[in-house]
Design a protein around this motif. Sequence first.
Motif, PDB file in Angstrom:
ATOM      1  N   GLU A  31       0.811  -1.209   0.000  1.00 35.05           N
ATOM      2  CA  GLU A  31       0.000   0.000   0.000  1.00 35.05           C
ATOM      3  C   GLU A  31       0.851   1.268   0.000  1.00 35.05           C
ATOM      4  O   GLU A  31       0.373   2.319  -0.386  1.00 35.05           O
ATOM      5  N   VAL A  62      -1.092   8.572   6.344  1.00 36.11           N
ATOM      6  CA  VAL A  62      -1.183   7.551   7.388  1.00 36.11           C
ATOM      7  C   VAL A  62      -0.005   7.791   8.323  1.00 36.11           C
ATOM      8  O   VAL A  62       1.141   7.717   7.904  1.00 36.11           O
ATOM      9  N   PHE A  83      -6.400   4.982  12.673  1.00 32.80           N
ATOM     10  CA  PHE A  83      -6.417   4.508  11.287  1.00 32.80           C
ATOM     11  C   PHE A  83      -7.697   3.737  10.979  1.00 32.80           C
ATOM     12  O   PHE A  83      -8.049   2.800  11.683  1.00 32.80           O
ATOM     13  N   GLY A  84      -8.391   4.146   9.942  1.00 32.01           N
ATOM     14  CA  GLY A  84      -9.603   3.457   9.516  1.00 32.01           C
ATOM     15  C   GLY A  84     -10.687   3.446  10.573  1.00 32.01           C
ATOM     16  O   GLY A  84     -11.546   2.574  10.562  1.00 32.01           O
ATOM     17  N   GLY A  85     -10.638   4.420  11.487  1.00 37.87           N
ATOM     18  CA  GLY A  85     -11.630   4.464  12.548  1.00 37.87           C
ATOM     19  C   GLY A  85     -11.351   3.509  13.697  1.00 37.87           C
ATOM     20  O   GLY A  85     -12.163   3.371  14.608  1.00 37.87           O
ATOM     21  N   HIS A  89      -4.815   0.221  17.004  1.00 35.46           N
ATOM     22  CA  HIS A  89      -4.123  -0.442  15.899  1.00 35.46           C
ATOM     23  C   HIS A  89      -2.639  -0.472  16.261  1.00 35.46           C
ATOM     24  O   HIS A  89      -2.019   0.578  16.409  1.00 35.46           O
ATOM     25  N   TYR A 116     -13.219  -2.795  11.915  1.00 31.51           N
ATOM     26  CA  TYR A 116     -12.094  -2.263  11.135  1.00 31.51           C
ATOM     27  C   TYR A 116     -11.785  -3.179   9.952  1.00 31.51           C
ATOM     28  O   TYR A 116     -11.445  -2.734   8.867  1.00 31.51           O
ATOM     29  N   LEU A 119     -13.191  -2.614   6.462  1.00 31.48           N
ATOM     30  CA  LEU A 119     -12.507  -1.661   5.585  1.00 31.48           C
ATOM     31  C   LEU A 119     -11.175  -2.196   5.068  1.00 31.48           C
ATOM     32  O   LEU A 119     -10.784  -1.934   3.936  1.00 31.48           O
ATOM     33  N   TYR A 120     -10.460  -2.885   5.929  1.00 31.37           N
ATOM     34  CA  TYR A 120      -9.132  -3.402   5.603  1.00 31.37           C
ATOM     35  C   TYR A 120      -9.095  -4.894   5.933  1.00 31.37           C
ATOM     36  O   TYR A 120      -8.593  -5.298   6.979  1.00 31.37           O
TER      37      TYR A 120
END
Length: 160
Positions: A31, A62, A83-85, A89, A116, A119-120
């Motif tokens: 990514e 990020v 990250f990502g809500g 993490h 999470y 999303l990922y």
Amino acid sequence: MRFSTTISVDVDAAWAVLDRYTRAESRLFHESRPVGMERIEKPTDGRQSGNYRVVTYDGVDVWELDVSTEPDHRRLAYTIPGFGGAVHHQAVLELTPVDDKSVVVPWVTDVYPDSYLDLYPHDVYQENFDHLAASLERGDANTVAPATVGGQTWESRTSR
């Protein structure tokens, strides 16, 4: 999420690649390939500072915060606040030599809440882990410098 593999490389060579990543001098994960990276150690342009590695892709910054970098143990722990809500993490990479020509590479990532992963999903992390392991084994993690990847030009900046 837990990923692990054994790669064919000297542990010191693998750590050298991972160590460059901690300084935002190389890219390891899929990514982060078509993007810029920078290290934020002092506030600049209203940006927060700290032991952050900022990875930018698709216009999104990020903020990876190194929690612990332990060269003697070849271990890196980092978190990505919000990250990502995610409420939490955190990831840990630790290189363990099997012999003088191979290394076990475990990557453990804890996230909360489980939503999470909508999303990922796991396969995104699997692809990133595969790229990470290949970069460590090759001994090059695509050193950060101005480059064109996939038609997009990016440049790394280091703020000190």
